[in-house]
Design a protein around this motif. Structure first.
Motif, PDB file in Angstrom:
ATOM      1  N   ARG A  87      27.100  35.594  44.867  1.00  0.00           N
ATOM      2  CA  ARG A  87      27.273  34.247  44.321  1.00  0.00           C
ATOM      3  C   ARG A  87      26.458  34.029  43.049  1.00  0.00           C
ATOM      4  O   ARG A  87      26.493  32.944  42.471  1.00  0.00           O
ATOM      5  CB  ARG A  87      26.895  33.204  45.382  1.00  0.00           C
ATOM      6  CG  ARG A  87      27.739  33.321  46.643  1.00  0.00           C
ATOM      7  CD  ARG A  87      27.655  32.082  47.505  1.00  0.00           C
ATOM      8  NE  ARG A  87      28.410  32.225  48.736  1.00  0.00           N
ATOM      9  CZ  ARG A  87      29.732  32.114  48.855  1.00  0.00           C
ATOM     10  NH1 ARG A  87      30.443  31.844  47.768  1.00  0.00           N
ATOM     11  NH2 ARG A  87      30.337  32.262  50.015  1.00  0.00           N
ATOM     12  N   ASP A  88      25.717  35.049  42.615  1.00  0.00           N
ATOM     13  CA  ASP A  88      24.894  34.922  41.420  1.00  0.00           C
ATOM     14  C   ASP A  88      25.654  35.284  40.140  1.00  0.00           C
ATOM     15  O   ASP A  88      25.382  34.722  39.075  1.00  0.00           O
ATOM     16  CB  ASP A  88      23.656  35.812  41.521  1.00  0.00           C
ATOM     17  CG  ASP A  88      22.649  35.275  42.526  1.00  0.00           C
ATOM     18  OD1 ASP A  88      22.937  34.237  43.163  1.00  0.00           O
ATOM     19  OD2 ASP A  88      21.580  35.883  42.673  1.00  0.00           O
ATOM     20  N   THR A  89      26.568  36.239  40.250  1.00  0.00           N
ATOM     21  CA  THR A  89      27.322  36.650  39.064  1.00  0.00           C
ATOM     22  C   THR A  89      28.212  35.509  38.592  1.00  0.00           C
ATOM     23  O   THR A  89      29.013  34.968  39.354  1.00  0.00           O
ATOM     24  CB  THR A  89      28.196  37.889  39.372  1.00  0.00           C
ATOM     25  OG1 THR A  89      27.336  38.991  39.689  1.00  0.00           O
ATOM     26  CG2 THR A  89      29.061  38.256  38.181  1.00  0.00           C
ATOM     27  N   GLU A  90      28.060  35.129  37.344  1.00  0.00           N
ATOM     28  CA  GLU A  90      28.817  34.012  36.800  1.00  0.00           C
ATOM     29  C   GLU A  90      30.258  34.420  36.530  1.00  0.00           C
ATOM     30  O   GLU A  90      30.519  35.477  35.952  1.00  0.00           O
ATOM     31  CB  GLU A  90      28.175  33.529  35.508  1.00  0.00           C
ATOM     32  CG  GLU A  90      28.856  32.318  34.893  1.00  0.00           C
ATOM     33  CD  GLU A  90      28.159  31.825  33.641  1.00  0.00           C
ATOM     34  OE1 GLU A  90      28.719  30.943  32.965  1.00  0.00           O
ATOM     35  OE2 GLU A  90      27.065  32.338  33.337  1.00  0.00           O
ATOM     36  N   ILE A  91      31.188  33.587  36.967  1.00  0.00           N
ATOM     37  CA  ILE A  91      32.606  33.847  36.744  1.00  0.00           C
ATOM     38  C   ILE A  91      33.114  32.875  35.688  1.00  0.00           C
ATOM     39  O   ILE A  91      33.090  31.660  35.894  1.00  0.00           O
ATOM     40  CB  ILE A  91      33.402  33.700  38.051  1.00  0.00           C
ATOM     41  CG1 ILE A  91      32.896  34.731  39.072  1.00  0.00           C
ATOM     42  CG2 ILE A  91      34.895  33.871  37.802  1.00  0.00           C
ATOM     43  CD1 ILE A  91      33.603  34.677  40.403  1.00  0.00           C
ATOM     44  N   PRO A  92      33.555  33.383  34.531  1.00  0.00           N
ATOM     45  CA  PRO A  92      33.992  32.515  33.429  1.00  0.00           C
ATOM     46  C   PRO A  92      35.246  31.723  33.782  1.00  0.00           C
ATOM     47  O   PRO A  92      35.963  32.058  34.743  1.00  0.00           O
ATOM     48  CB  PRO A  92      34.284  33.507  32.295  1.00  0.00           C
ATOM     49  CG  PRO A  92      33.620  34.783  32.683  1.00  0.00           C
ATOM     50  CD  PRO A  92      33.628  34.801  34.178  1.00  0.00           C
ATOM     51  N   ARG A 146      41.118  35.855  36.360  1.00  0.00           N
ATOM     52  CA  ARG A 146      39.959  35.267  37.025  1.00  0.00           C
ATOM     53  C   ARG A 146      40.041  35.485  38.534  1.00  0.00           C
ATOM     54  O   ARG A 146      39.017  35.678  39.201  1.00  0.00           O
ATOM     55  CB  ARG A 146      39.887  33.772  36.716  1.00  0.00           C
ATOM     56  CG  ARG A 146      38.595  33.107  37.194  1.00  0.00           C
ATOM     57  CD  ARG A 146      38.518  31.652  36.747  1.00  0.00           C
ATOM     58  NE  ARG A 146      37.189  31.103  36.996  1.00  0.00           N
ATOM     59  CZ  ARG A 146      36.801  30.594  38.163  1.00  0.00           C
ATOM     60  NH1 ARG A 146      37.638  30.556  39.189  1.00  0.00           N
ATOM     61  NH2 ARG A 146      35.573  30.120  38.296  1.00  0.00           N
ATOM     62  N   TYR A 148      33.803  39.598  43.526  1.00  0.00           N
ATOM     63  CA  TYR A 148      32.433  39.151  43.771  1.00  0.00           C
ATOM     64  C   TYR A 148      32.292  38.154  44.918  1.00  0.00           C
ATOM     65  O   TYR A 148      31.302  38.201  45.656  1.00  0.00           O
ATOM     66  CB  TYR A 148      31.845  38.549  42.494  1.00  0.00           C
ATOM     67  CG  TYR A 148      31.583  39.584  41.437  1.00  0.00           C
ATOM     68  CD1 TYR A 148      30.518  40.467  41.560  1.00  0.00           C
ATOM     69  CD2 TYR A 148      32.414  39.715  40.332  1.00  0.00           C
ATOM     70  CE1 TYR A 148      30.273  41.442  40.601  1.00  0.00           C
ATOM     71  CE2 TYR A 148      32.176  40.686  39.366  1.00  0.00           C
ATOM     72  CZ  TYR A 148      31.108  41.541  39.507  1.00  0.00           C
ATOM     73  OH  TYR A 148      30.880  42.514  38.567  1.00  0.00           O
ATOM     74  N   ARG A 149      33.234  37.258  45.070  1.00  0.00           N
ATOM     75  CA  ARG A 149      33.078  36.200  46.071  1.00  0.00           C
ATOM     76  C   ARG A 149      33.711  36.540  47.419  1.00  0.00           C
ATOM     77  O   ARG A 149      33.285  36.007  48.448  1.00  0.00           O
ATOM     78  CB  ARG A 149      33.689  34.891  45.562  1.00  0.00           C
ATOM     79  CG  ARG A 149      33.138  34.393  44.235  1.00  0.00           C
ATOM     80  CD  ARG A 149      31.650  34.054  44.307  1.00  0.00           C
ATOM     81  NE  ARG A 149      31.251  33.270  43.152  1.00  0.00           N
ATOM     82  CZ  ARG A 149      30.600  33.754  42.089  1.00  0.00           C
ATOM     83  NH1 ARG A 149      30.235  35.048  42.067  1.00  0.00           N
ATOM     84  NH2 ARG A 149      30.282  32.985  41.064  1.00  0.00           N
TER      85      ARG A 149
END
Length: 226
Positions: free
Chosen positions: A188-193, A206, A213-214
C-alpha cells in the motif's frame, strides 16, 4: 553463478539497501504479524541488508535476532548497519543451517526461499532448528500467480523456484509443518498514478498496477511446528 556470488555483487554495488527499500512496504506488515515475545530467538533466512532482524529487535525486544545469508558481502554490510548486541549476522548454507536443534522460536524469510536449490532439505532444517510451536513466516513476490514477477528469471542469474500458492502449502505440509495461514499481503506504500498517466514503463493500464501491488502483492505462507 551461485546465489552467494550473485548477491556478493549486489552488496558491492549497494543494491542491498535498494532491496530493503523495495521490500519494506510488505515486509513491515509481515513482521508485524509475527507473535514475537520478549526474549524470543528469531532467525531471518536470506537477511540481505539485515533490516528484518534490526526491526524485530527494536519492535519486539527479541532475545536474539539472527540474520543468515548465502552472501558473505551481504553479511558484512548488514553488520555495519547496526551496533545492537541482540542482533547478529552470519554467512551460511540454507540447506545446512549452522544452529543447534530447537534453537529458535520463529523464522522469517522475505524474498529468499525461492533461491533454495533443494527446498525439501531447507524445510527439514527449519523443522530441526525451530522448537515445538515455533512459526515460519515465508513471504515471496516471485510466485506462479504473480505473472508480473515472472520476468525476474531473465534478470536474476541464480535459478529460482516458481511455485504456486498450492505448491507452497503442499511442500510445507509434506515437511511436517502445520499450515496456519496463507494470504496475499498488499503493497500500500507504492504510489499508483491516475489513469491519465498510463501507460508507464512497466504497466499498460492502471488496473494492471493495482493488481500487481494492491491485490497480488506478497504471498505469505505461515507454518507452525507441531
Amino acid at each position: 553463478m551461485s546465489v552467494g556470488d550473485a548477491f556478493d555483487e549486489w552488496a558491492d554495488d549497494g543494491r542491498d539497501r535498494e532491496m530493503e527499500d523495495e521490500h519494506w512496504a510488505t515486509a513491515k506488515q509481515l513482521l508485524a504479524r509475527m507473535p514475537v515475545e520478549p526474549g524470543d530467538r528469531v532467525l531471518d533466512l536470506g537477511t540481505g541488508s539485515g533490516y528484518a532482524p534490526r526491526a524485530i529487535s527494536q519492535a519486539a525486544d527479541a532475545g536474539l535476532a539472527v540474520g543468515l545469508d548465502a552472501s558473505p558481502e551481504m553479511v558484512t554490510n548488514a553488520r555495519s548497519y547496526t551496533d545492537d548486541s541482540d542482533v547478529g549476522f552470519l554467512a551460511g548454507d540454507f540447506h545446512q543451517l549452522p544452529f543447534e536443534s530447537e534453537s529458535f522460536d520463529h523464522c522469517v524469510s522475505m524474498e529468499s526461499f525461492f533461491f533454495a536449490t533443494h527446498p525439501e532439505e531447507l524445510l527439514a532444517e527449519l523443522r530441526r532448528v525451530l522448537r515445538s510451536g515455533g512459526t515460519f513466516y515465508c513471504g515471496v513476490n516471485y510466485y506462479q500467480e504473480n505473472h508480473y514477477a515472472h520476468e525476474w528469471a531473465d534478470r536474476i542469474e541464480p535459478e529460482m523456484l516458481l511455485w504456486s500458492a498450492t505448491e507452497y502449502r503442499s511442500a510445507f505440509q509434506n515437511a511436517g509443518f502445520q499450515l496456519a495461514e496463507q494470504s496475499y499481503v498488499p503493497d500500500r506504500d507504492t504510489e499508483i498514478p491516475p489513469e491519465s498517466e498510463f501507460p508507464t514503463a512497466e504497466f499498460e493500464t492502471r488496473e494492471q498496477m493495482v493488481e500487481r501491488y494492491r491485490e497480488l502483492g506478497t504471498l505469505l505462507t505461515v507454518a507452525v511446528v507441531p
